[in-house]
Design an enzyme around this catalytic site. Sequence first.
Site, short mmCIF file in Angstrom:
data_model
loop_
_atom_site.label_atom_id
_atom_site.label_comp_id
_atom_site.label_asym_id
_atom_site.label_seq_id
_atom_site.Cartn_x
_atom_site.Cartn_y
_atom_site.Cartn_z
N GLY A 13 0.82 -1.22 0.00
CA GLY A 13 0.00 0.00 0.00
C GLY A 13 0.84 1.26 0.00
O GLY A 13 0.46 2.27 0.59
N VAL A 64 -2.90 -7.78 -1.79
CA VAL A 64 -2.20 -8.49 -0.71
C VAL A 64 -3.08 -9.43 0.12
O VAL A 64 -2.60 -10.02 1.07
CB VAL A 64 -1.41 -7.52 0.21
CG1 VAL A 64 -0.25 -6.91 -0.51
CG2 VAL A 64 -2.33 -6.47 0.82
N ASN A 90 1.54 -2.41 5.59
CA ASN A 90 0.82 -1.14 5.78
C ASN A 90 -0.64 -1.20 5.32
O ASN A 90 -1.47 -0.45 5.83
CB ASN A 90 1.58 -0.04 5.04
CG ASN A 90 0.75 1.21 4.85
OD1 ASN A 90 0.52 1.95 5.81
ND2 ASN A 90 0.26 1.43 3.64
N TYR A 155 -12.45 -4.12 12.15
CA TYR A 155 -11.18 -3.38 12.06
C TYR A 155 -10.45 -3.42 13.41
O TYR A 155 -9.27 -3.76 13.47
CB TYR A 155 -11.47 -1.94 11.66
CG TYR A 155 -10.25 -1.04 11.49
CD1 TYR A 155 -9.35 -1.23 10.44
CD2 TYR A 155 -10.02 0.02 12.38
CE1 TYR A 155 -8.26 -0.40 10.29
CE2 TYR A 155 -8.93 0.86 12.23
CZ TYR A 155 -8.05 0.64 11.18
OH TYR A 155 -6.96 1.48 11.03
N LYS A 159 -6.91 -5.27 14.18
CA LYS A 159 -5.72 -4.52 14.62
C LYS A 159 -5.23 -5.04 15.97
O LYS A 159 -4.03 -5.12 16.21
CB LYS A 159 -6.03 -3.02 14.69
CG LYS A 159 -6.26 -2.37 13.32
CD LYS A 159 -5.05 -2.45 12.41
CE LYS A 159 -5.18 -1.56 11.18
NZ LYS A 159 -4.06 -1.71 10.23
N1 LIG Z 1 -4.98 7.35 8.43
C1 LIG Z 1 -5.12 7.12 9.72
O1 LIG Z 1 -5.54 8.00 10.48
C2 LIG Z 1 -4.73 5.79 10.31
C3 LIG Z 1 -4.80 5.65 11.70
C4 LIG Z 1 -4.44 4.45 12.28
C5 LIG Z 1 -4.01 3.40 11.47
N2 LIG Z 1 -3.96 3.54 10.14
C6 LIG Z 1 -3.49 2.39 9.34
O2 LIG Z 1 -2.43 2.81 8.51
C7 LIG Z 1 -2.44 2.02 7.31
C8 LIG Z 1 -2.46 2.95 6.10
O3 LIG Z 1 -3.61 3.77 6.20
P1 LIG Z 1 -3.82 5.02 5.23
O4 LIG Z 1 -4.83 5.86 5.89
O5 LIG Z 1 -2.52 5.60 4.81
O6 LIG Z 1 -4.52 4.27 3.98
P2 LIG Z 1 -4.80 4.79 2.49
O7 LIG Z 1 -6.19 4.33 2.18
O8 LIG Z 1 -4.49 6.24 2.35
O9 LIG Z 1 -3.77 3.97 1.60
C9 LIG Z 1 -3.84 2.58 1.53
C10 LIG Z 1 -3.06 2.09 0.33
O10 LIG Z 1 -3.21 0.66 0.30
C11 LIG Z 1 -3.61 0.25 -1.03
N3 LIG Z 1 -4.40 -0.98 -0.90
C12 LIG Z 1 -5.65 -1.09 -0.38
N4 LIG Z 1 -6.04 -2.38 -0.44
C13 LIG Z 1 -5.02 -3.09 -0.99
C14 LIG Z 1 -4.84 -4.45 -1.30
N5 LIG Z 1 -5.78 -5.36 -1.06
N6 LIG Z 1 -3.65 -4.84 -1.85
C15 LIG Z 1 -2.68 -3.92 -2.12
N7 LIG Z 1 -2.81 -2.60 -1.84
C16 LIG Z 1 -3.96 -2.20 -1.30
C17 LIG Z 1 -4.39 1.44 -1.57
O11 LIG Z 1 -4.43 1.42 -2.98
C18 LIG Z 1 -3.60 2.62 -1.01
O12 LIG Z 1 -2.51 2.95 -1.86
C19 LIG Z 1 -3.65 1.11 7.43
O13 LIG Z 1 -3.26 -0.14 7.93
C20 LIG Z 1 -4.53 1.82 8.42
O14 LIG Z 1 -5.40 0.92 9.09
C21 LIG Z 1 -4.32 4.71 9.53
#
Ligand SMILES: NC(=O)c1ccc[n+]([C@@H]2O[C@H](COP(=O)([O-])OP(=O)(O)OC[C@H]3O[C@@H](n4cnc5c(N)ncnc54)[C@H](O)[C@@H]3O)[C@@H](O)[C@H]2O)c1
Length: 264
Positions: A13, A64, A90, A155, A159
């Site tokens: 990701g 993935v 990620n 979710y 996690k």
């Molecule tokens: N943004 C937040 O506030 C936040 C907070 C806590 C945890 N997280 C965690 O951080 C991580 C990233 O979050 P984010 O907000 O940057 O996400 P995002 O949605 O901005 O980016 C996710 C990326 O993963 C790719 N993706 C999605 N499904 C996929 C798959 N099946 N196979 C391959 N690629 C795939 C998407 O195309 C994208 O490029 C996640 O695990 C999320 O749970 C985010």
Amino acid sequence: MRLLEDRIAVVTGGGNGIGKAIAIALAEEGARVVIADIHMEAAFKVEEHIRQNGGTCLVVEADVVRKTDVERIFDETLRVFGKVDILINNVGGTIRKAMVDFTEDEWDQIIDINLKSTFLCSQAAGKIMLKQKRGAIVNISSIHGLGGIPNRSPYATAKAAINSFTSTIGCEWAADGVRMNAVVPGYILTEGLDHTFNAGLLNREDMVRRTPQGRLGTPEDIAEAALFLVSDKAKFITGTTLYVDGGYSAYHAPEIQTSVYHQI
Ligand SMILES: NC(=O)c1ccc[n+]([C@@H]2O[C@H](COP(=O)([O-])OP(=O)(O)OC[C@H]3O[C@@H](n4cnc5c(N)ncnc54)[C@H](O)[C@@H]3O)[C@@H](O)[C@H]2O)c1
């Protein structure tokens, strides 16, 4: 000498948000980066950015949650670079709704994208890293896995399981030179989170107020922590979870935190 000179790093990701910031940070520290993503346009933009800044990046289109796609990520990485030193698990995502309304398919989808992807990628990378007797994996978890946050049941469950997986595998592989740790982000201002604000699904001010540091995190805040954990600076750290949340998970008082400076 940069922190990760000549290391080979796979970031799932890596095309957007936190994964994008991590991919760029790893490349800036000398790692050659493989971005595995389903969103090709975004992944190629990150690749271009890394190349323009003198780094090396390979994009692999892969979902993935599919074992065959995951195997292809690591086959391709070995074919091009000959080893795998770093994996950042990620990819993740959520659906917000009451537990009683989740369909079986939705439950499976959220568990798979967060937890199964972490298992599949760690297993494929681990087989290579254990033979190398060297490797570092960072799983991107969430504060939702630490306490009760309604309307995100699969979710939060996934996690929390990732945190347990991290300590289990951190111990299972410790004697063979492979480390696994997790970063637990608080609310991080990505494009995705911004969309939920604009759509009225979440309230930005509530999040800022509930965070002791009084701000949302940036993707770069998470990248800094991941960079540290995969580097040799963290060589005695494995099986742990590092909270990068501005104090969110540490805070338990009923009132909203105000600046102590203004009280004295
Ligand atoms: N943004 C937040 O506030 C936040 C907070 C806590 C945890 N997280 C965690 O951080 C991580 C990233 O979050 P984010 O907000 O940057 O996400 P995002 O949605 O901005 O980016 C996710 C990326 O993963 C790719 N993706 C999605 N499904 C996929 C798959 N099946 N196979 C391959 N690629 C795939 C998407 O195309 C994208 O490029 C996640 O695990 C999320 O749970 C985010």
